[in-house]
Design an enzyme around this catalytic site. Structure first.
Site, mmCIF file in Angstrom:
data_model
loop_
_atom_site.group_PDB
_atom_site.id
_atom_site.type_symbol
_atom_site.label_atom_id
_atom_site.label_comp_id
_atom_site.label_asym_id
_atom_site.label_seq_id
_atom_site.Cartn_x
_atom_site.Cartn_y
_atom_site.Cartn_z
ATOM 1 N N HIS A 111 0.830 -1.202 0.000
ATOM 2 C CA HIS A 111 0.000 0.000 0.000
ATOM 3 C C HIS A 111 0.867 1.254 0.000
ATOM 4 O O HIS A 111 1.525 1.556 0.993
ATOM 5 C CB HIS A 111 -0.888 -0.040 1.255
ATOM 6 C CG HIS A 111 -1.854 1.080 1.384
ATOM 7 N ND1 HIS A 111 -1.770 2.020 2.390
ATOM 8 C CD2 HIS A 111 -2.931 1.420 0.646
ATOM 9 C CE1 HIS A 111 -2.769 2.872 2.272
ATOM 10 N NE2 HIS A 111 -3.482 2.537 1.227
ATOM 11 N N HIS A 170 -0.974 10.237 -2.981
ATOM 12 C CA HIS A 170 -2.284 9.756 -2.511
ATOM 13 C C HIS A 170 -3.331 10.848 -2.464
ATOM 14 O O HIS A 170 -4.455 10.669 -2.929
ATOM 15 C CB HIS A 170 -2.152 9.129 -1.118
ATOM 16 C CG HIS A 170 -3.472 8.765 -0.538
ATOM 17 N ND1 HIS A 170 -4.214 9.643 0.223
ATOM 18 C CD2 HIS A 170 -4.207 7.634 -0.640
ATOM 19 C CE1 HIS A 170 -5.351 9.063 0.578
ATOM 20 N NE2 HIS A 170 -5.371 7.847 0.072
HETATM 21 O O1 G3P Z 1 -6.633 1.720 -2.780
HETATM 22 C C1 G3P Z 1 -6.948 0.915 -1.703
HETATM 23 C C2 G3P Z 1 -6.778 1.770 -0.562
HETATM 24 O O2 G3P Z 1 -5.541 2.330 -0.758
HETATM 25 C C3 G3P Z 1 -7.851 2.833 -0.531
HETATM 26 O O3 G3P Z 1 -7.535 3.704 0.430
HETATM 27 O O4 G3P Z 1 -7.176 6.056 0.821
HETATM 28 O O5 G3P Z 1 -5.278 4.494 1.042
HETATM 29 O O6 G3P Z 1 -6.169 5.064 -1.195
HETATM 30 P P1 G3P Z 1 -6.484 4.875 0.260
HETATM 31 CA CA CA Z 2 -5.028 3.719 -2.722
#
Ligand code: G3P
Ligand code: CA
Length: 310
Positions: free
Chosen positions: A31, A73
């Site tokens: 992530h 992000h």
């Molecule tokens: O993309 C999956 C997850 O990353 C969604 O949450 O806010 O971290 O992009 P975010």
């Molecule tokens: Ca994401």
């Protein structure tokens, strides 16, 4: 143990006894890279995730004024960069700094800044921001040098907003993917988005045949018609809290032919009902039977999945 959990556990045990492997092809999705250890969406975070055994590495995407896709992000730059120090006069009236107000050269003059306490030291400014192409080049370069085949997992979080600002976000995205060989349903990429409209636009208007993932908040999961989602996507990326609340979500998605990749598992932030994130991951992977998960700590999920295979 709830009735739902008992049913899911029994179903999983039966499948295992019948010879289906609940452990096969479960994927570790890094992530924002190995963001639990080093600044998110930097080459260092991607390389670390790769070295920790991630199967896919995520890139959230934004766009510069000159139309270059960059890995970030948020919709704006101030949380994860030193933009406010370098360009104090370039904020909008709301006090925020938008990437489409900056050229790539200006973005490259910034440094990444850690935003999560107790992670990489905030005072250290070692890393530049990264373009989508640089992220792909790094991962494909490592695939060449290691012989592995790690995929990419880009998110089009704010595509609609950039398109409204007059930037060709979607066409540029598909052009970059095509240039690097990501074409067709077997490409080593999952394209993720919370907007079903954007995903359907990719399918219908852009004739995109890449694997698509419908991201879902908890509210979206509760209302979801999995068969309807399966008409345009290969999987769902739900908030893991929705599965914690109702583990049958996974079986419903599987019955519709959808993969399930929940977000986000963190070694330094997990529910108090678990002893540690390992216990949480084990439950989700091997009892709830998810197909993989987003994690800030890809080494931990790699270890949990590999231990489950033995
Ligand atoms: O993309 C999956 C997850 O990353 C969604 O949450 O806010 O971290 O992009 P975010
Ligand atoms: Ca994401």
């Amino acid at each position: 143990m709830s009735v739902n959990l008992r049913v899911v556990t029994l179903f999983t045990v039966v499948l295992c006894l019948l010879g289906f492997s609940a452990f096969s092809e479960k994927i570790v999705i890094a992530h924002r890279g190995a963001s639990g250890y080093v600044n998110e969406h930097t080459l260092a975070a991607y390389a670390m995730a790769y070295g920790m055994g991630a199967d896919y590495i995520e890139q959230d995407l934004g766009m510069t004024r000159d139309g270059v896709l960059i890995c970030m992000h948020d919709r704006t730059l101030e949380r994860t960069s030193n933009v406010a120090e370098v360009f104090p006069d370039r904020k909008r009236e709301n006090g925020k700094y938008y990437p489409e107000d900056f050229t790539l050269a200006e973005i490259k003059s910034l440094r990444a800044v850690e935003s999560v306490p107790m992670r990489f030291p905030r005072a250290l400014r070692l890393f530049q921001m990264v373009t989508f192409e640089e992220a792909i080049q790094l991962i494909q370069g490592l695939n060449t040098s290691t012989g592995r085949d790690v995929g990419i997992y880009p998110e089009l979080k704010d595509a609609g907003s950039y398109e409204k600002a007059g930037l060709p976000f979607l066409q540029t995205f598909l052009d970059v993917l095509s240039r690097y060989g990501y074409e067709g349903p077997d490409a080593k990429v999952y394209v993720q988005c919370f907007s079903s409209g954007i995903l359907k636009q990719l399918r219908e208007e852009y004739q995109c045949t890449l694997p698509l993932i419908q991201l879902m908040s908890s509210d979206m999961v509760e209302k979801a018609d999995m068969k309807e989602v399966a008409a345009y996507a290969q999987g769902i990326g739900p908030d893991k809290k929705a599965i914690d609340k109702d583990p049958t979500v996974v079986a419903r998605a599987h019955e519709a032919g959808l993969k399930v990749h929940p977000y986000t598992f963190r070694a330094d932030a997990y529910s108090s009902k678990y002893k540690n994130v390992n216990e949480e991951m084990e439950l989700f992977l091997f009892t709830y039977d998810i197909d993989g998960g987003f994690t800030d700590h890809p080494d931990v999920m790699r270890q949990v999945i590999d231990a489950g295979k033995k």
